[in-house]
Scaffold this motif. Structure first.
Motif, PDB file in Angstrom:
ATOM      1  N   GLY A   1       0.796  -1.229   0.000  1.00  0.00           N
ATOM      2  CA  GLY A   1       0.000   0.000   0.000  1.00  0.00           C
ATOM      3  C   GLY A   1       0.822   1.270   0.000  1.00  0.00           C
ATOM      4  O   GLY A   1       0.258   2.371  -0.085  1.00  0.00           O
ATOM      5  N   ILE A   2       2.135   1.153   0.098  1.00  0.00           N
ATOM      6  CA  ILE A   2       2.999   2.341   0.115  1.00  0.00           C
ATOM      7  C   ILE A   2       3.405   2.674  -1.317  1.00  0.00           C
ATOM      8  O   ILE A   2       4.329   2.094  -1.878  1.00  0.00           O
ATOM      9  CB  ILE A   2       4.257   2.114   0.988  1.00  0.00           C
ATOM     10  CG1 ILE A   2       3.860   1.598   2.374  1.00  0.00           C
ATOM     11  CG2 ILE A   2       5.059   3.409   1.092  1.00  0.00           C
ATOM     12  CD1 ILE A   2       2.961   2.524   3.150  1.00  0.00           C
ATOM     13  N   THR A   3       2.701   3.603  -1.916  1.00  0.00           N
ATOM     14  CA  THR A   3       2.997   4.018  -3.298  1.00  0.00           C
ATOM     15  C   THR A   3       3.659   5.384  -3.360  1.00  0.00           C
ATOM     16  O   THR A   3       4.240   5.752  -4.373  1.00  0.00           O
ATOM     17  CB  THR A   3       1.704   4.043  -4.133  1.00  0.00           C
ATOM     18  OG1 THR A   3       0.755   4.923  -3.497  1.00  0.00           O
ATOM     19  CG2 THR A   3       1.096   2.644  -4.224  1.00  0.00           C
ATOM     20  N   ASP A   4       3.564   6.126  -2.287  1.00  0.00           N
ATOM     21  CA  ASP A   4       4.127   7.480  -2.228  1.00  0.00           C
ATOM     22  C   ASP A   4       4.790   7.644  -0.862  1.00  0.00           C
ATOM     23  O   ASP A   4       4.115   7.891   0.138  1.00  0.00           O
ATOM     24  CB  ASP A   4       3.012   8.508  -2.427  1.00  0.00           C
ATOM     25  CG  ASP A   4       3.541   9.933  -2.518  1.00  0.00           C
ATOM     26  OD1 ASP A   4       4.620  10.211  -1.962  1.00  0.00           O
ATOM     27  OD2 ASP A   4       2.869  10.777  -3.130  1.00  0.00           O
ATOM     28  N   ILE A   5       6.112   7.515  -0.824  1.00  0.00           N
ATOM     29  CA  ILE A   5       6.823   7.563   0.457  1.00  0.00           C
ATOM     30  C   ILE A   5       6.683   8.915   1.155  1.00  0.00           C
ATOM     31  O   ILE A   5       6.387   8.966   2.358  1.00  0.00           O
ATOM     32  CB  ILE A   5       8.308   7.182   0.274  1.00  0.00           C
ATOM     33  CG1 ILE A   5       8.409   5.688  -0.080  1.00  0.00           C
ATOM     34  CG2 ILE A   5       9.106   7.477   1.541  1.00  0.00           C
ATOM     35  CD1 ILE A   5       9.820   5.205  -0.344  1.00  0.00           C
ATOM     36  N   PRO A   6       6.869  10.046   0.476  1.00  0.00           N
ATOM     37  CA  PRO A   6       6.685  11.340   1.165  1.00  0.00           C
ATOM     38  C   PRO A   6       5.280  11.492   1.755  1.00  0.00           C
ATOM     39  O   PRO A   6       5.131  11.984   2.883  1.00  0.00           O
ATOM     40  CB  PRO A   6       6.940  12.363   0.060  1.00  0.00           C
ATOM     41  CG  PRO A   6       7.858  11.659  -0.891  1.00  0.00           C
ATOM     42  CD  PRO A   6       7.384  10.234  -0.887  1.00  0.00           C
ATOM     43  N   ALA A   7       4.265  11.065   1.015  1.00  0.00           N
ATOM     44  CA  ALA A   7       2.899  11.167   1.538  1.00  0.00           C
ATOM     45  C   ALA A   7       2.705  10.260   2.743  1.00  0.00           C
ATOM     46  O   ALA A   7       2.010  10.619   3.707  1.00  0.00           O
ATOM     47  CB  ALA A   7       1.899  10.815   0.438  1.00  0.00           C
ATOM     48  N   THR A   8       3.328   9.089   2.704  1.00  0.00           N
ATOM     49  CA  THR A   8       3.233   8.152   3.827  1.00  0.00           C
ATOM     50  C   THR A   8       3.829   8.755   5.080  1.00  0.00           C
ATOM     51  O   THR A   8       3.253   8.660   6.178  1.00  0.00           O
ATOM     52  CB  THR A   8       3.955   6.837   3.489  1.00  0.00           C
ATOM     53  OG1 THR A   8       3.301   6.212   2.378  1.00  0.00           O
ATOM     54  CG2 THR A   8       3.954   5.886   4.670  1.00  0.00           C
ATOM     55  N   LEU A   9       4.986   9.393   4.943  1.00  0.00           N
ATOM     56  CA  LEU A   9       5.626  10.014   6.107  1.00  0.00           C
ATOM     57  C   LEU A   9       4.798  11.175   6.637  1.00  0.00           C
ATOM     58  O   LEU A   9       4.690  11.378   7.851  1.00  0.00           O
ATOM     59  CB  LEU A   9       7.032  10.486   5.737  1.00  0.00           C
ATOM     60  CG  LEU A   9       8.055   9.382   5.445  1.00  0.00           C
ATOM     61  CD1 LEU A   9       9.359   9.991   4.933  1.00  0.00           C
ATOM     62  CD2 LEU A   9       8.315   8.550   6.675  1.00  0.00           C
ATOM     63  N   ALA A  10       4.200  11.947   5.730  1.00  0.00           N
ATOM     64  CA  ALA A  10       3.422  13.108   6.146  1.00  0.00           C
ATOM     65  C   ALA A  10       2.178  12.708   6.933  1.00  0.00           C
ATOM     66  O   ALA A  10       1.760  13.417   7.853  1.00  0.00           O
ATOM     67  CB  ALA A  10       3.027  13.935   4.929  1.00  0.00           C
ATOM     68  N   GLU A  11       1.579  11.573   6.580  1.00  0.00           N
ATOM     69  CA  GLU A  11       0.353  11.150   7.243  1.00  0.00           C
ATOM     70  C   GLU A  11       0.583  10.037   8.263  1.00  0.00           C
ATOM     71  O   GLU A  11      -0.370   9.529   8.855  1.00  0.00           O
ATOM     72  CB  GLU A  11      -0.659  10.650   6.203  1.00  0.00           C
ATOM     73  CG  GLU A  11      -0.240   9.359   5.509  1.00  0.00           C
ATOM     74  CD  GLU A  11      -1.281   8.817   4.548  1.00  0.00           C
ATOM     75  OE1 GLU A  11      -2.222   9.568   4.196  1.00  0.00           O
ATOM     76  OE2 GLU A  11      -1.145   7.649   4.131  1.00  0.00           O
ATOM     77  N   PHE A  12       1.826   9.681   8.505  1.00  0.00           N
ATOM     78  CA  PHE A  12       2.129   8.512   9.320  1.00  0.00           C
ATOM     79  C   PHE A  12       1.483   8.574  10.703  1.00  0.00           C
ATOM     80  O   PHE A  12       0.871   7.619  11.167  1.00  0.00           O
ATOM     81  CB  PHE A  12       3.647   8.338   9.455  1.00  0.00           C
ATOM     82  CG  PHE A  12       4.043   7.012  10.037  1.00  0.00           C
ATOM     83  CD1 PHE A  12       4.212   5.906   9.229  1.00  0.00           C
ATOM     84  CD2 PHE A  12       4.244   6.865  11.404  1.00  0.00           C
ATOM     85  CE1 PHE A  12       4.571   4.670   9.762  1.00  0.00           C
ATOM     86  CE2 PHE A  12       4.597   5.633  11.953  1.00  0.00           C
ATOM     87  CZ  PHE A  12       4.751   4.540  11.123  1.00  0.00           C
ATOM     88  N   THR A  13       1.623   9.697  11.384  1.00  0.00           N
ATOM     89  CA  THR A  13       1.109   9.781  12.757  1.00  0.00           C
ATOM     90  C   THR A  13      -0.413   9.727  12.807  1.00  0.00           C
ATOM     91  O   THR A  13      -0.986   9.332  13.829  1.00  0.00           O
ATOM     92  CB  THR A  13       1.608  11.058  13.448  1.00  0.00           C
ATOM     93  OG1 THR A  13       1.216  12.195  12.677  1.00  0.00           O
ATOM     94  CG2 THR A  13       3.116  11.044  13.607  1.00  0.00           C
TER      95      THR A  13
END
Length: 441
Positions: free
Chosen positions: A127-139
């Motif tokens: 499900g991780i297709t966009d690493i920057p977006a994943t980090l931004a929404e991680f919390t």
């Protein structure tokens, strides 16, 4: 080579080991009694988080062979092999030991399927297709009971742990087999890092004494396969580089050490406690210890990169605590686990760890010429801090691997005549555990 007759260790050492084993037995009995009283401690084979399942597997013959060879030839080879070759030999032996223990459970059950369950990191990788977006929404996805909540292990760690497996997948090495082997290969770096650190802080003879103990480390049962084994390898390498920088005046090594230790904090929140071991190493490093200040230059790019990408470590940590009590941790009694956790170290670090700590306490002197007592005491301090925090209730046989492996740095404190005995005990503990229970997660 002839094998010397069995030498009975000193009474004080036997008592220390017996206390450790007795503590584990008490935790097991207490856990069973609490279950019968309707107050389960929520560990399948208390205090171990494992299922009772006596078994053998394809790794059994190899594990027995590695154990016997290291016990029989290990101390002599470690004492005589040229130092330039010894780290490679130690690493290969550690890989063989860890891999063979994992294969006792079979290739699929022991390696390829370990990190692919619904609770593990690989479950989230597709499900991780966009690493920057994943980090931004991680919390925003840490708390449970949301449609997009992270799976158990991802939510319980900073995003660095997930990113490791995402990067592995992007490199074309996706799936449980590659992930499992990565954990084993990185975890085995402790067999290089710990002796190297001891050599820098003490003597080459002391470092050679460490090698067989770090190879037959009982915690290898959980290093193969768990991400915590990988965390141990990363942070141990960071400590070794920091020690190299501080002891030899090498700023580049200190920077690299700082970078790895900082990344370790983004692999697991609890690894901030590696600061105790890092500080001990710097203090014991000698006249060039000021060079260790360059380690902060290594931490900055890591912290800056994650922060700029939108992940706030403090926010993630506080949300983790909330998530922690949304799950089974809220049902695990602190009054039991605060001492049962320590009992687990009799298995994960082995009874020899109790002997080492006893000797480290008696050897501790501010101006002692041989500083091998410093690191195991620092590791013990990290373990005690983690234990008292209440955020490690059960499963610490796996979670505390990054700290527990540093207890082996005190192996030179064990008299040479006794080392074979304790090596045999360490190997026997690992083989017994891996053949009697099936570790989970």
């Amino acid at each position: 080579m002839s094998i010397r007759p069995w030498n009975r260790p000193p009474r004080a050492d036997l008592i220390a080991a017996a206390v450790a084993v007795g503590l584990f037995a008490a935790a097991a009995v207490t856990g069973g009694v609490l279950y019968l009283l309707g107050r389960p401690v929520h560990a399948s084979t208390p205090p171990l988080f494992a299922h009772w399942l006596p078994h053998v597997g394809p790794g059994t013959p190899l594990a027995l062979l590695v154990a016997v060879l290291v016990w029989w030839r290990g101390p002599a080879l470690a004492a005589r092999t040229h130092w330039r070759l010894l780290p490679a030999l130690s690493y290969v032996a550690a890989v063989a030991w860890t891999l063979s223990l994992a294969l006792i459970d079979g290739w699929r059950r022991g390696i390829t399927d370990r990190l692919t369950t619904e609770h593990e990191y690989l479950h989230e990788v597709p499900g991780i297709t966009d690493i920057p977006a994943t980090l931004a929404e991680f919390t925003t996805r840490i708390l449970d009971f949301q449609p997009d909540s992270w799976t158990t292990h991802v939510s319980a760690h900073p995003p660095g742990a997930l990113l490791v497996f995402v990067w592995l997948d992007r490199a074309g090495l996706g799936g449980g087999a590659w992930a499992g082997m990565l954990c084993i290969l990185v975890a085995s770096l402790v067999a290089v890092a710990v002796p190297h650190t001891v050599r820098l802080l003490s003597t080459e003879e002391a470092a050679r004494a460490v090698v067989p103990f770090v190879v037959l480390f009982p915690g290898a049962v959980w290093s193969g396969v768990s991400a915590d084994g990988l965390f141990a390898g990363v942070t141990a390498t960071g400590v070794a580089l920091l020690a190299h920088g501080a002891a030899r005046g090498r700023a580049g090594a200190a920077v690299a050490g700082g970078l790895l230790l900082a990344f370790g904090c983004y692999l697991s929140y609890g690894l901030v406690l590696m600061a105790a071991i890092a500080l001990a190493v710097v203090v014991a490093a000698g006249p060039h210890r000021r060079t260790a200040g360059w380690a902060f230059a290594g931490t900055m790019p890591v912290v800056a990169a994650f922060t700029a990408a939108g992940f706030s470590w403090p926010t993630g940590y506080h949300l983790l605590i909330e998530r922690y009590y949304q799950g089974i941790a809220s049902d695990r009694a602190y009054g039991y686990w605060v001492w049962a956790n320590l009992a687990l170290m009799a298995v994960a670090a082995g009874p020899a760890a109790a002997v080492i700590l006893r000797r480290a306490v008696t050897a501790a002197r501010p101006r002692a010429r041989n500083a091998v007592w410093v690191v195991p005491l620092a590791a013990a301090a990290a373990i005690v801090a983690a234990d008292l925090s209440g955020y490690s209730k059960a499963e610490v046989e796996r979670i505390w691997l990054p700290f527990a492996v540093w207890l082996m740095a005190g192996a030179p404190l064990i008299p040479p005549a006794d080392r074979r005995t304790w090596l045999a005990v360490q190997a026997a503990v690992a083989l017994t555990v891996n053949h009697l229970v099936l570790t989970v997660w």
